[in-house]
Design a protein around this motif. Structure first.
Motif, mmCIF file in Angstrom:
data_model
loop_
_atom_site.group_PDB
_atom_site.id
_atom_site.type_symbol
_atom_site.label_atom_id
_atom_site.label_comp_id
_atom_site.label_asym_id
_atom_site.label_seq_id
_atom_site.Cartn_x
_atom_site.Cartn_y
_atom_site.Cartn_z
ATOM 1 N N LEU A 206 0.843 -1.204 0.000
ATOM 2 C CA LEU A 206 0.000 0.000 0.000
ATOM 3 C C LEU A 206 0.875 1.250 0.000
ATOM 4 C CD1 LEU A 206 -2.679 -1.077 2.655
ATOM 5 C CD2 LEU A 206 -2.857 -1.229 0.163
ATOM 6 N N THR A 207 0.284 2.325 -0.427
ATOM 7 C CA THR A 207 0.993 3.619 -0.436
ATOM 8 C C THR A 207 0.656 4.393 0.829
ATOM 9 O OG1 THR A 207 -0.843 4.591 -1.679
ATOM 10 C CG2 THR A 207 1.046 3.724 -2.936
ATOM 11 N N VAL A 208 1.028 3.823 1.959
ATOM 12 C CA VAL A 208 0.778 4.450 3.256
ATOM 13 C C VAL A 208 2.096 5.009 3.766
ATOM 14 C CG1 VAL A 208 -0.104 4.145 5.584
ATOM 15 C CG2 VAL A 208 -1.079 2.812 3.705
ATOM 16 N N THR A 209 2.114 6.287 4.038
ATOM 17 C CA THR A 209 3.362 6.943 4.450
ATOM 18 C C THR A 209 3.337 7.409 5.901
ATOM 19 O OG1 THR A 209 2.513 9.048 3.588
ATOM 20 C CG2 THR A 209 3.865 7.688 2.105
ATOM 21 N N SER A 210 2.190 7.860 6.381
ATOM 22 C CA SER A 210 2.107 8.363 7.750
ATOM 23 C C SER A 210 2.240 7.223 8.754
ATOM 24 C CB SER A 210 0.768 9.085 7.962
ATOM 25 O OG SER A 210 0.588 9.424 9.318
ATOM 26 N N ASP A 211 3.018 7.472 9.830
ATOM 27 C CA ASP A 211 3.186 6.454 10.874
ATOM 28 C C ASP A 211 1.863 6.123 11.556
ATOM 29 O OD1 ASP A 211 5.857 6.316 10.346
ATOM 30 O OD2 ASP A 211 6.439 7.723 11.934
ATOM 31 N N LEU A 212 1.025 7.138 11.745
ATOM 32 C CA LEU A 212 -0.272 6.900 12.381
ATOM 33 C C LEU A 212 -1.154 6.036 11.502
ATOM 34 C CD1 LEU A 212 -1.027 10.418 13.939
ATOM 35 C CD2 LEU A 212 0.036 8.421 15.003
ATOM 36 N N VAL A 300 -8.735 -1.406 19.618
ATOM 37 C CA VAL A 300 -7.285 -1.628 19.641
ATOM 38 C C VAL A 300 -6.578 -0.669 18.685
ATOM 39 C CG1 VAL A 300 -5.459 -3.274 19.089
ATOM 40 C CG2 VAL A 300 -7.458 -4.029 20.369
ATOM 41 N N SER A 301 -7.127 -0.516 17.479
ATOM 42 C CA SER A 301 -6.502 0.362 16.483
ATOM 43 C C SER A 301 -6.470 1.808 16.947
ATOM 44 C CB SER A 301 -7.252 0.252 15.150
ATOM 45 O OG SER A 301 -7.241 -1.075 14.664
ATOM 46 N N ILE A 302 -7.573 2.288 17.505
ATOM 47 C CA ILE A 302 -7.636 3.676 17.968
ATOM 48 C C ILE A 302 -6.626 3.926 19.083
ATOM 49 C CG2 ILE A 302 -9.083 5.348 19.183
ATOM 50 C CD1 ILE A 302 -11.465 4.303 17.604
ATOM 51 N N PHE A 303 -6.591 3.010 20.056
ATOM 52 C CA PHE A 303 -5.690 3.215 21.188
ATOM 53 C C PHE A 303 -4.227 3.102 20.772
ATOM 54 C CE2 PHE A 303 -9.457 2.362 23.854
ATOM 55 C CZ PHE A 303 -9.320 3.429 24.721
ATOM 56 N N MET A 304 -3.925 2.245 19.797
ATOM 57 C CA MET A 304 -2.542 2.141 19.337
ATOM 58 C C MET A 304 -2.130 3.397 18.569
ATOM 59 S SD MET A 304 -1.506 -0.532 20.718
ATOM 60 C CE MET A 304 0.140 -0.450 20.021
ATOM 61 N N VAL A 305 -3.057 3.994 17.813
ATOM 62 C CA VAL A 305 -2.762 5.244 17.117
ATOM 63 C C VAL A 305 -2.542 6.373 18.119
ATOM 64 C CG1 VAL A 305 -3.739 7.031 15.624
ATOM 65 C CG2 VAL A 305 -3.918 4.626 14.966
ATOM 66 N N MET A 307 -1.551 6.023 21.191
ATOM 67 C CA MET A 307 -0.288 5.756 21.867
ATOM 68 C C MET A 307 0.890 6.210 21.009
ATOM 69 S SD MET A 307 2.539 3.604 22.041
ATOM 70 C CE MET A 307 2.061 2.164 21.092
ATOM 71 N N GLU A 308 0.824 5.920 19.690
ATOM 72 C CA GLU A 308 1.887 6.322 18.783
ATOM 73 C C GLU A 308 2.015 7.837 18.710
ATOM 74 O OE1 GLU A 308 4.962 6.049 15.970
ATOM 75 O OE2 GLU A 308 4.096 4.569 17.336
ATOM 76 N N ALA A 309 0.868 8.535 18.759
ATOM 77 C CA ALA A 309 0.882 9.994 18.687
ATOM 78 C C ALA A 309 1.464 10.628 19.947
ATOM 79 C CB ALA A 309 -0.529 10.522 18.437
ATOM 80 N N ASN A 310 1.413 9.897 21.068
ATOM 81 C CA ASN A 310 1.907 10.445 22.334
ATOM 82 C C ASN A 310 3.061 9.612 22.885
ATOM 83 O OD1 ASN A 310 -0.324 12.603 23.250
ATOM 84 N ND2 ASN A 310 -1.364 10.855 22.315
ATOM 85 N N VAL A 311 3.810 8.967 21.999
ATOM 86 C CA VAL A 311 4.843 8.035 22.436
ATOM 87 C C VAL A 311 5.983 8.736 23.158
ATOM 88 C CG1 VAL A 311 6.184 8.148 20.302
ATOM 89 C CG2 VAL A 311 6.189 6.041 21.671
ATOM 90 N N GLU A 312 6.166 10.010 22.928
ATOM 91 C CA GLU A 312 7.277 10.725 23.550
ATOM 92 C C GLU A 312 6.914 11.322 24.909
ATOM 93 O OE1 GLU A 312 8.833 13.619 20.918
ATOM 94 O OE2 GLU A 312 9.243 12.224 19.279
ATOM 95 N N SER A 313 5.728 11.047 25.389
ATOM 96 C CA SER A 313 5.317 11.599 26.686
ATOM 97 C C SER A 313 4.738 10.497 27.556
ATOM 98 C CB SER A 313 4.268 12.704 26.484
ATOM 99 O OG SER A 313 3.068 12.150 25.957
ATOM 100 N N ILE A 314 4.475 10.844 28.816
ATOM 101 C CA ILE A 314 3.900 9.893 29.770
ATOM 102 C C ILE A 314 2.490 9.491 29.374
ATOM 103 C CG2 ILE A 314 2.983 11.727 31.226
ATOM 104 C CD1 ILE A 314 4.441 8.335 32.382
ATOM 105 N N PHE A 315 1.832 10.307 28.542
ATOM 106 C CA PHE A 315 0.466 9.988 28.128
ATOM 107 C C PHE A 315 0.427 8.718 27.274
ATOM 108 C CE2 PHE A 315 0.259 14.619 28.846
ATOM 109 C CZ PHE A 315 -0.787 14.642 29.765
ATOM 110 N N GLY A 316 1.515 8.380 26.610
ATOM 111 C CA GLY A 316 1.552 7.149 25.831
ATOM 112 C C GLY A 316 1.351 5.933 26.715
ATOM 113 N N ILE A 317 2.002 5.922 27.884
ATOM 114 C CA ILE A 317 1.848 4.817 28.829
ATOM 115 C C ILE A 317 0.438 4.788 29.393
ATOM 116 C CG2 ILE A 317 2.692 3.843 30.992
ATOM 117 C CD1 ILE A 317 5.379 5.173 30.391
ATOM 118 N N ILE A 318 -0.091 5.961 29.737
ATOM 119 C CA ILE A 318 -1.445 6.032 30.284
ATOM 120 C C ILE A 318 -2.460 5.518 29.271
ATOM 121 C CG2 ILE A 318 -3.228 7.607 31.122
ATOM 122 C CD1 ILE A 318 -1.004 9.381 32.224
ATOM 123 N N ILE A 319 -2.282 5.889 28.004
ATOM 124 C CA ILE A 319 -3.208 5.446 26.960
ATOM 125 C C ILE A 319 -3.171 3.926 26.818
ATOM 126 C CG2 ILE A 319 -3.613 5.478 24.468
ATOM 127 C CD1 ILE A 319 -2.744 8.433 24.525
#
Length: 361
Positions: A206-212, A300-305, A307-319
């Motif tokens: 697929l032509t998917v480029t965005s990490d999210l 699962v998909s929503i929460f993983m997205v 988490m990826e969007a907030n991976v650099e902060s503590i909110f990633g763990i909370i999510i």
């Protein structure tokens, strides 16, 4: 005289050790190479590092309790805990309690031992069968002692714990199959591998480029593949003439539990009841499975997205923690809501996999 011991299971311990080592390695690599996610990597390394220490200890010291002629020997000397003997004639009651998915064996004494009249033994890594076995043997010991407590002091009052343990094992189903369980495990491994590799292959096409977007597509494909093939494995086992018991077997780990099925031969009565399910109930069951997989995939998909969007902060763990809680809560409540709305009842359950029929039937 031969002793009877309650052990923690080796197989689930090795599985959890492998997973912990993989996650520890991932945390170490993140900490070393990705300075933006240093906190996340350090958190993963610390959590699963402690888990690895606990599992390694349990592998080297698998015996939890040992029954002897004189009483029960504690075999869990971890940290400040030391070994000691609880005599049969000093036990008044035995019970089990569960906290954080860890089952604890609670023994009440007539007179204190080491200053305590109640002992709680966490049966880490023990199966539900082993817990039932320990409880049964101790209850038989209490009954035996109470029966002869009015006898003269010359009575030996030696409890035959081996006879009690043999009696417990004779009550267990003798039709369980080891090779069927390994075949089911093989099917589950195939499901996990396909859920891992197929989405990766599709994404490369697929032509998917965005990490999210990649994260959403990956888990949007992996989750239904894994859940669908897991349901299919139980159906295959049933077609081979076997089915799991209601609750399977629970392997209790500290603050976690691993539940695996126990497959027994399908008898005529069980098969006839499955065949008597109405066409309406069969259709609704299929709808239930499909909708549960779809909703779980979306969650699962929503929460993983997120988490990826907030991976650099503590909110990633909370999510991640919130997501795990919500997914498990959904699985426990959706079944109850579904059968209530469509007026169904659960007639059979295989390791928490229900089968429905109409209430009127």
């Amino acid at each position: 005289m031969k002793s009877v011991v309650i052990k923690s299971h080796l197989l689930p311990q090795l599985v959890y050790l492998l997973l912990d080592l993989i996650l520890m390695s991932a945390g170490a690599l993140i900490t070393y190479f990705d300075h933006h996610n240093y906190f996340m990597g350090l958190f993963v390394l610390a959590v699963f590092g402690w888990g690895t220490v606990m599992i390694l200890y349990r592998i080297t010291q698998p015996i939890l309790l040992e029954f002897s002629t004189n009483g029960i020997i504690n075999r869990m000397p971890f940290l400040k805990r030391k070994r000691f003997l609880i005599e049969w004639n000093n036990i008044t009651n035995v019970s089990t309690s569960q906290r954080y998915l860890l089952t604890t064996l609670v023994i009440t004494l007539k007179s204190p031992v080491d200053g305590k009249d109640t002992f709680a033994f966490p049966l880490v890594g023990a199966s539900s069968r082993a817990i039932e076995e320990a409880t049964f043997v101790i209850e038989q010991g209490i009954t035996y002692i109470n029966t002869f407590q009015e006898e003269s002091e010359t009575h030996p009052q030696q409890f035959d714990y081996i006879k009690a343990d043999t009696e417990f094992k004779q009550k267990l189903p003798q039709t369980n199959s080891t090779w069927i369980w390994y075949f089911w495990a093989f099917l589950e491994i195939i499901a996990a591998v396909l859920a891992w590799r197929v989405p990766s292959y599709i994404i490369t096409k697929l032509t998917v480029t965005s990490d999210l977007n990649i994260m959403f597509v990956y888990f949007g494909l992996a989750t239904p593949i894994l859940l669908s093939l897991s349901e299919l494995s139980y159906w295959i086992i049933y077609k081979l003439g076997w089915h799991s018991t209601v609750n399977g077997r629970k392997i209790f780990l500290r603050r976690n539990t691993l539940q695996i099925p126990i497959f027994v031969r399908t008898d005529v009565a069980y098969q006839q009841r499955r065949q008597q399910i109405t066409k309406r109930a069969r259709c609704l069951y299929a709808i239930f499975i499909v909708t549960r997989i779809i909703i779980t995939t979306v969650l699962v998909s929503i929460f993983m997205v997120l988490m990826e969007a907030n991976v650099e902060s503590i909110f990633g763990i909370i999510i991640i923690l919130v997501g795990i809680f919500l997914v498990f809560s959904f699985w426990t409540t959706y079944q109850v809501i579904f059968i209530k709305i469509f007026h169904l009842k659960i007639i059979q359950t295989e390791n928490n996999h229900p089968h429905f029929d109409d209430v009127s039937e």
